[in-house]
Design an enzyme around this catalytic site. Structure first.
Site, mmCIF file in Angstrom:
data_model
loop_
_atom_site.group_PDB
_atom_site.id
_atom_site.type_symbol
_atom_site.label_atom_id
_atom_site.label_comp_id
_atom_site.label_asym_id
_atom_site.label_seq_id
_atom_site.Cartn_x
_atom_site.Cartn_y
_atom_site.Cartn_z
ATOM 1 N N ARG I 17 0.825 -1.207 0.000
ATOM 2 C CA ARG I 17 0.000 0.000 0.000
ATOM 3 C C ARG I 17 0.860 1.258 0.000
ATOM 4 N NH1 ARG I 17 -3.032 2.014 5.338
ATOM 5 N NH2 ARG I 17 -4.052 3.875 4.501
ATOM 6 N N ASN I 73 0.978 1.001 17.022
ATOM 7 C CA ASN I 73 0.609 1.681 15.781
ATOM 8 C C ASN I 73 -0.830 1.294 15.485
ATOM 9 O OD1 ASN I 73 0.078 2.574 13.248
ATOM 10 N ND2 ASN I 73 2.066 2.016 12.385
ATOM 11 N N ALA I 76 -5.653 3.296 11.257
ATOM 12 C CA ALA I 76 -6.761 4.249 11.147
ATOM 13 C C ALA I 76 -7.588 4.323 12.422
ATOM 14 C CB ALA I 76 -7.659 3.895 9.962
ATOM 15 N N HIS I 99 3.775 6.040 14.346
ATOM 16 C CA HIS I 99 3.207 6.069 13.000
ATOM 17 C C HIS I 99 4.347 6.072 11.995
ATOM 18 C CE1 HIS I 99 -0.779 6.855 14.571
ATOM 19 N NE2 HIS I 99 -0.214 7.723 15.397
ATOM 20 N N ARG I 106 -0.687 15.018 6.914
ATOM 21 C CA ARG I 106 -1.532 14.367 5.902
ATOM 22 C C ARG I 106 -2.952 14.952 5.887
ATOM 23 N NH1 ARG I 106 -0.809 8.078 6.326
ATOM 24 N NH2 ARG I 106 -1.935 8.201 4.348
#
Lengths: 149, 149, 149, 149, 149, 149, 149, 149, 149, 149, 149, 149
Positions: I17, I73, I76, I99, I106
């Site tokens: 990804r 981590n 989302a 992260h 972002r």
């Protein structure tokens, strides 16, 4: 030279509620000090307290013929009452907003004053002394209303 | 008993800018009055003006060894400077926020004070008199810092 | 007829930073063009750059006796400095806001100009040419301040 | 070299409405000046006015074959019309946004430009002169579209 | 069985504007496909395009006696026109909202549909195919209006 | 391999202000540790502190020829200064944002970092150790700027 | 004494759309009543309907020489059109805003009137009777424009 | 050509919950229709339902080797799950978002789709038919992922 | 000294990804590095990944008897899960938020961390190195929980 | 046919406060006109004024057995009192909201009416005439309550 | 008469986490009390706890055939899960929302309940007693679902 | 053991207003039930109703010497009165907030409780039974005030 001193909701409980914020003196004790400060400034004070927004408005209306200045601690109504603001605006008597605690340093909802735009000035955070400063201010300003900007 | 009186950005133009809001006196004239009021209260004042946020912060830091109280009119920085607030918070010297105009009765962006949560109290709207009231407040409080709530 | 041209923070890096937004010329190169344009319009320019908000305010104050117009590219201070706005407001010298890029077409935070309400007009998006247009505007307006609405 | 000059809603009333904001000249008088400025720059202008958003969009579409630049004063549609913005975006003809008054210095709703992100630049606040500056900008840019950032 | 297919502002420029978003075909080419798809479904289509909100409203009103369903791509008016929504609501003809691009995956202002609450359904993101799916939907639903929830 | 370590407003008071948040060590003590950590990593550090936004911007500009990395604790300017962000963006020197306290776990206004979008990474909450981690990060990354997403 | 009565978008469908909100009468039937009410008040009415914002603006402009008052039901444009507001503002003809339903008691987006600040008053919720009351108001006010506050 | 059809939370109760919104058929009945529609399109479907966000993410990950397209009705997770969106984004399998009801015409919180930015398109409001349209869309698009804009 | 390293939703797809954001290594490759870093620090790591919020909560609960620190981590879920935050808060095991990308640089929704107020610190933007820094931090802090401010 | 006419806070000062907004007549003078208008319409009015929200609520409750309609000018309580709205809602007596000034054309806080959703209609901006229009409305409506939408 | 009692995320840690908020008893101890209270009311309880939103939804679905009432403490999911709300809504089993602490008196994000609109009532702040009150409520209501308003 | 039961504005109309929300019983009937429930719990109740915020505040102040607990249904003042909250806060008598309807399931403005932060708990949605539950809660808590978190 007469000044109307108005205490709003819950100020009758002074000395019982959060003394670290509002001080230890009761309302009658505070009123005695206000009277002494007024005498020292050659002023007469008419001190009243009410938990009723309507009664406070009635008294502000009365001030037109009664007083040459208002010292107003509106308590929690400071943050919610447009009607009080309109009352001050309507009578045109010079009004000083006072608060025992520094409302700008407390919860978010206490930072907004609905009545400020109708007052000549605002004094906040000096505990009982806030009232003394308000009387001095009215004295020195000579009670001629400043233009509110 | 020494008090640091700080004027923020644009206050050096006092008397030229919007006199109906800020009054007609120039900054040197105002400073003379402040000095007279201080003498009357048996206080010494050290008065400074800067258009630089960093310089104001430096002076607040200096106050730790220099002064037992601060009177601060931060001008437009009142509404944008978190760094000034942290400075007041860090030095622990009792600070009174003053404004010539009633900031709560002006444009929306002038109603929010970033520095208030670090000050013991706030006086706003009494023109030059605001400074006199601030000195009286520091005098009567005996310069022992009140707990900021 | 003298014009003060002020470049704000980071404009000293012109030509190095995002040339697709700000163009390839360095600040000295831009300043040469501005001087040439000024000569062509029979104007004298005094060009300065600072990364310090306070210094920009000091220079705006200076303009009262120095210049009959200001061309101001406040850089990122455009979006955060109420003190700059008060400075322009206080000196009353006609000021034109310029930007190399079209700030209204960029990130959200760059769309708001804090200083616009104190300026007679705003020119944004024409790269170096923005300065030329600003000089023409001041020239043609005859430097009599328009009422800001 | 032909430029399409478009006036949006209510600009046909120029000279009648708030002259302290928009000036005293009528639209035909303004158009005469625009034509004179264009001649001075060796440009041809095609000037039109409409109160209809749809008609303005039609004209912008027409510009693809008709003009090498657009000067657009969209009036109140500046603040509400996404369709105008899409039209400018779609035709790819360099467009300069102009306003007689400094929209960034007026009511809140007039500070937001919906069409700005599709324009190469924005000129606002110089009254009639705004149009002259826009023509100069299109001239000097050579009508090659700048990259909108 | 007749369907009114309405294209809103700027769709007449299809094929010229952002082909990576809207595809390469021109509007006449798209309309030919829509007609072919309709024939394949045994439907008749009446296809129109306008940049005028008022004309689109007029056509939606016409649909009461003209069509048993509407396929509507309102373009940028999707995000600003309450009047279009009221028009669809008032005529009671089953309407399907279509978009070439996935409006929910673009700029913030394109994510809100003002007209959706008056439509039976919404199809977004399948480029030209969006229209085909809309025709199939109207076909299969038998054109009896679903209750809008 | 030289690293510029910048401390923003009020960090010169370290050890005096809220030690339960910021620790007990003074700034000179912290700087000694940073120098020791740097030596352990075979790096040279140039450490500076300023309460002036403009001075911090000047130093960041200097870093172009001076340093191969920046460790920046911008203090309260983190939350208000777009100019600092533009400075970092303009010089292109890899910058790591550090905070002594976990800013994401404090007052609302301290949760937003204006400068983060220009930094390669952010380290927050490990007190003095935050600086050590930042140096290690710059070391291990080999000071080739990562693409900021 | 002539009054311009303007119906905005979708009002031509009156009687078909949500009769429990807007009543059962069609627009021609409503117009007959308006004419009767006008006759009873010795007024002449010129009644028009359009779904086009631009056409409504054109008619408002016409009113300068045509009418001594306007009764305006702008339909959904009430909530989105700044251009209509500017039109009313520009012509200076006394305008009364009317609505069949009580817009303040409906969906959120219908509670905001963009045009109100340019109107002398607003009548909302009395169905057809709203128009009668508007005519009476214009009659009794003698068509001298009240100062809009 | 295999398609993964995913039903999110509470869709197993289909037919029991608000039939006027979601229709009368149960999930097994809906699944039979989907299978028939797929056969008619020469597609194979793998249909699954889960009330667990994590399980839906696992299945989307599985799709990389399993399916050439996804039809996803995420139920209420549509409005709250950033993790689902990241999952679709990460696997890169063309995904169509479907809803039985028109989510844009319901409560405010149902108008926002968190997953839309990762989907090629969205179909909403056609009850069971929404799934048929989604299969047709995937078929006609040839399962080559469109660029999401 | 044992550390629980938890990877949240979609991190099992690492390397597939957006490699320009998350790097090219797969999760097993990252885990090998983490194990090596841990060995170098004399720590034992127990590494787990789950797409299920509930499973991550279960594991955090387990850590009470299992581990002396957590590296988390949350993917989302960082931006939406109050339950994760309460879990960390409840077990009292020192937790570092990591992260791969700089979440503050972002999309808007990725700038808010729901879990930060329960963590001792946050490390963001150093790709794989973020995990190494987190282990060093836990090591140097001696795993005595710092007071979260 | 009896109508209760209620004046809220500060209306007793009519004629003294901002006459350019509220007119020159005193409350007794206004009441005389209202009585005359009522006689002309064959109605009986019972007129009362109070600065107390509670008293206004009591009177609205009384209206159930006393009156067949209410004309209510709630003053500043219009914008803050949910209790007044509930009172009107509870008694079911048709109520018309009136305002002397056009509240939609004043400060932001005066644009929102809390009581509107419980009233059949709203009349605002016609000064004293607002009351006449309200009486006419109640007369013509025959005092059968309209459905509030 | 059987009641399903559901405890959401982190309630398994009861007695360990913030005892001044949640009390000292562990979950097994609380469950024993709930069972005793149920016996005293002649009710049977089936008590379950899960940290998985999906599992809670599954159990709510189960309740259709299993229970005549639900007592639900959804923990932090109260504030984020629309899916839980839809589940309660879908099964139609009378559900009472309970909280140990008074969620309306805690952090902002804990004041909003996503699930409340689907519950018959809400009890918050009475620690363990909240569950007892919920059982009494379900008992006295006779488990016939009240209309949720 | 004496409990003060306070009913706020409009509750005197119980049984007349929206019976599907508030039930069919009148206030005297409800009060009889409350008295019976109190007797069953060995408590004495003093029940009062007022439409005046000030009177409710007075009674709360009285409770200091009068009662060992308060049950308060503040009606619409729940959503607007900071003064009531301060009153409860000041007297320190354990107060339970009750509502007949589930305020969290109604209009947006009814979801926010201003008084909740001063109450030990909140019971909402069980119609008359809400009062019974409140009495049980005060009984079982032994009237020792819980710490409000």
């Amino acid at each position: 030279m007469k000044i109307l001193v108005l205490h709003g909701p819950n100020l009758n409980l002074l000395g019982e509620r959060d003394p670290e914020i509002y001080g230890n003196a009761s309302l009658p004790e505070l009123n005695k000090k206000i009277e002494a400060w007024a005498r020292g400034l050659n002023m007469i004070v008419d001190i009243r307290q009410s938990n009723h927004e309507g009664e406070l408005i009635d008294w502000i209306h009365e001030s037109r013929t009664l007083a040459s200045g208002i010292v107003l601690n509106a308590g929690a109504l400071t943050h919610t009452s447009q009607a009080l603001r309109d009352a001050i605006d309507a009578v045109g008597v010079p009004t000083v907003e006072v608060h025992l605690s520094n409302i700008h340093a407390r919860e978010e909802f206490r930072k907004v004053s609905m009545i400020a735009p109708a007052c000549i000035g605002s004094i906040s955070g000096f505990k009982e002394l806030s009232y003394h400063l308000a009387l001095i201010a009215l004295k020195e300003l000579g009670l001629t209303r400043l233009k509110v900007v």
